[in-house]
Design a protein around this motif. Structure first.
Motif, mmCIF file in Angstrom:
data_model
loop_
_atom_site.group_PDB
_atom_site.id
_atom_site.type_symbol
_atom_site.label_atom_id
_atom_site.label_comp_id
_atom_site.label_asym_id
_atom_site.label_seq_id
_atom_site.Cartn_x
_atom_site.Cartn_y
_atom_site.Cartn_z
ATOM 1 N N GLY A 8 0.779 -1.235 0.000
ATOM 2 C CA GLY A 8 0.000 0.000 0.000
ATOM 3 C C GLY A 8 0.808 1.281 0.000
ATOM 4 O O GLY A 8 0.241 2.368 -0.057
ATOM 5 N N GLY A 9 2.122 1.174 0.061
ATOM 6 C CA GLY A 9 2.933 2.381 0.010
ATOM 7 C C GLY A 9 2.897 3.012 -1.373
ATOM 8 O O GLY A 9 2.364 2.449 -2.322
ATOM 9 N N GLY A 10 3.462 4.212 -1.466
ATOM 10 C CA GLY A 10 3.494 4.890 -2.744
ATOM 11 C C GLY A 10 3.848 6.345 -2.583
ATOM 12 O O GLY A 10 4.321 6.761 -1.512
ATOM 13 N N SER A 11 3.613 7.108 -3.630
ATOM 14 C CA SER A 11 3.912 8.536 -3.631
ATOM 15 C C SER A 11 2.615 9.316 -3.668
ATOM 16 O O SER A 11 1.694 8.976 -4.422
ATOM 17 C CB SER A 11 4.774 8.898 -4.839
ATOM 18 N N VAL A 12 2.543 10.379 -2.887
ATOM 19 C CA VAL A 12 1.336 11.180 -2.807
ATOM 20 C C VAL A 12 1.728 12.616 -2.502
ATOM 21 O O VAL A 12 2.794 12.862 -1.916
ATOM 22 C CB VAL A 12 0.391 10.606 -1.729
ATOM 23 N N VAL A 77 -3.484 -6.033 9.576
ATOM 24 C CA VAL A 77 -3.549 -4.754 10.278
ATOM 25 C C VAL A 77 -3.390 -3.657 9.237
ATOM 26 O O VAL A 77 -2.657 -3.820 8.251
ATOM 27 C CB VAL A 77 -2.487 -4.662 11.385
ATOM 28 N N TYR A 78 -4.093 -2.560 9.451
ATOM 29 C CA TYR A 78 -4.100 -1.462 8.496
ATOM 30 C C TYR A 78 -3.610 -0.183 9.154
ATOM 31 O O TYR A 78 -3.716 -0.003 10.366
ATOM 32 C CB TYR A 78 -5.521 -1.228 7.977
ATOM 33 N N LEU A 79 -3.098 0.703 8.318
ATOM 34 C CA LEU A 79 -2.783 2.053 8.779
ATOM 35 C C LEU A 79 -3.331 3.019 7.742
ATOM 36 O O LEU A 79 -2.793 3.133 6.630
ATOM 37 C CB LEU A 79 -1.273 2.253 8.938
ATOM 38 N N GLN A 80 -4.436 3.665 8.091
ATOM 39 C CA GLN A 80 -5.007 4.690 7.239
ATOM 40 C C GLN A 80 -4.312 6.009 7.543
ATOM 41 O O GLN A 80 -4.333 6.470 8.691
ATOM 42 C CB GLN A 80 -6.514 4.808 7.497
ATOM 43 N N MET A 81 -3.712 6.590 6.530
ATOM 44 C CA MET A 81 -2.943 7.818 6.710
ATOM 45 C C MET A 81 -3.589 8.935 5.911
ATOM 46 O O MET A 81 -3.644 8.876 4.674
ATOM 47 C CB MET A 81 -1.496 7.603 6.260
ATOM 48 N N ASP A 82 -4.102 9.917 6.596
ATOM 49 C CA ASP A 82 -4.745 11.073 5.974
ATOM 50 C C ASP A 82 -3.957 12.338 6.273
ATOM 51 O O ASP A 82 -3.126 12.363 7.175
ATOM 52 C CB ASP A 82 -6.181 11.219 6.494
ATOM 53 N N SER A 83 -4.247 13.379 5.521
ATOM 54 C CA SER A 83 -3.571 14.675 5.709
ATOM 55 C C SER A 83 -2.058 14.493 5.782
ATOM 56 O O SER A 83 -1.384 15.027 6.670
ATOM 57 C CB SER A 83 -4.085 15.351 6.984
ATOM 58 N N LEU A 84 -1.534 13.735 4.849
ATOM 59 C CA LEU A 84 -0.109 13.416 4.872
ATOM 60 C C LEU A 84 0.744 14.665 4.691
ATOM 61 O O LEU A 84 0.363 15.606 3.972
ATOM 62 C CB LEU A 84 0.219 12.384 3.800
ATOM 63 N N LYS A 85 1.903 14.639 5.325
ATOM 64 C CA LYS A 85 2.857 15.740 5.277
ATOM 65 C C LYS A 85 4.191 15.239 4.739
ATOM 66 O O LYS A 85 4.492 14.037 4.870
ATOM 67 C CB LYS A 85 3.065 16.300 6.684
ATOM 68 N N PRO A 86 5.001 16.111 4.181
ATOM 69 C CA PRO A 86 6.316 15.665 3.695
ATOM 70 C C PRO A 86 7.140 14.978 4.782
ATOM 71 O O PRO A 86 7.893 14.037 4.474
ATOM 72 C CB PRO A 86 6.966 16.972 3.234
ATOM 73 N N GLU A 87 6.982 15.382 6.021
ATOM 74 C CA GLU A 87 7.746 14.756 7.109
ATOM 75 C C GLU A 87 7.275 13.343 7.439
ATOM 76 O O GLU A 87 7.899 12.657 8.241
ATOM 77 C CB GLU A 87 7.722 15.628 8.371
ATOM 78 N N ASP A 88 6.188 12.900 6.818
ATOM 79 C CA ASP A 88 5.755 11.508 6.965
ATOM 80 C C ASP A 88 6.510 10.581 6.020
ATOM 81 O O ASP A 88 6.345 9.354 6.086
ATOM 82 C CB ASP A 88 4.251 11.374 6.702
ATOM 83 N N THR A 89 7.310 11.145 5.133
ATOM 84 C CA THR A 89 8.073 10.334 4.190
ATOM 85 C C THR A 89 9.034 9.419 4.929
ATOM 86 O O THR A 89 9.829 9.868 5.760
ATOM 87 C CB THR A 89 8.859 11.247 3.227
ATOM 88 N N VAL A 122 5.898 11.585 0.451
ATOM 89 C CA VAL A 122 4.939 12.683 0.411
ATOM 90 C C VAL A 122 5.652 13.922 -0.107
ATOM 91 O O VAL A 122 6.627 14.385 0.495
ATOM 92 C CB VAL A 122 4.336 12.962 1.796
ATOM 93 N N SER A 123 5.179 14.441 -1.217
ATOM 94 C CA SER A 123 5.803 15.620 -1.815
ATOM 95 C C SER A 123 5.003 16.875 -1.474
ATOM 96 O O SER A 123 3.783 16.828 -1.313
ATOM 97 C CB SER A 123 5.899 15.447 -3.324
#
Length: 124
Positions: A8-12, A77-89, A122-123
Motif C-alpha cells: 500500500g505504500g506509494g507517492s502522494v 492490520v491497516y494504517l489509514q494515513m490522511d492529511s499526509l505531510k512531507p515529514e511523513d516520508t 509525500v511531496s
C-alpha cells in the motif's frame, strides 16, 4: 515464526491519503500486539501506532491523521494515513509480538517479527 508482508505504500502529494496493509501468516495470535514503525533516511526507526485488543496507541505527530485498525479474521492490520505531510516520508514497517499493553508498545526492541517495509513518499 510469524511472517509479515506490507503493501500500500506509494507517492502522494501533501494533504493526500494512503492506506497501508500488513498481512500476517504463520504462528499468528490475536493476542499479539501489531504495530507500525517508520524510518526516514538518516534517522532512527520510530514508533507510529500500535493495537492490541481494544488498546490503541499513536505517536503524537500522527494523532488525528492516522488510524490503525485490525481484522483478526484476515490476520491483517491497516494504517489509514490522511492529511499526509512531507515529514511523513519514510519506509513504514509492520511489527508483531507478545508485547504487553502500555509503554512497551512504543519500543521497537519489544517486537519479535518485522515485515520488509513499504516506502511512503509525500511531496510538497
Amino acid at each position: 515464526q510469524v511472517q509479515l508482508v506490507e503493501s500500500g505504500g506509494g507517492s502522494v502529494q501533501a494533504g493526500g491519503s494512503l492506506r497501508l496493509s500488513c498481512g500476517a501468516s504463520g504462528r499468528t495470535s490475536t493476542g499479539h500486539t501489531m504495530a507500525w514503525f517508520r524510518q526516514a533516511p538518516g534517522k532512527e526507526r520510530e514508533f507510529v501506532a500500535a493495537i492490541r485488543w481494544a488498546m490503541i496507541y499513536y505517536t503524537e505527530s500522527v494523532k488525528g491523521r492516522f488510524t490503525i485498525s485490525r481484522d483478526n479474521a484476515k490476520n491483517t492490520v491497516y494504517l489509514q494515513m490522511d492529511s499526509l505531510k512531507p515529514e511523513d516520508t519514510a519506509i513504514y514497517y509492520c511489527a508483531a509480538g507478545n508485547v504487553p499493553s502500555g509503554s512497551a508498545s512504543y519500543r521497537r526492541h519489544a517486537y519479535d517479527y518485522w515485515g520488509q517495509g513499504t516506502q511512503v513518499t509525500v511531496s510538497s
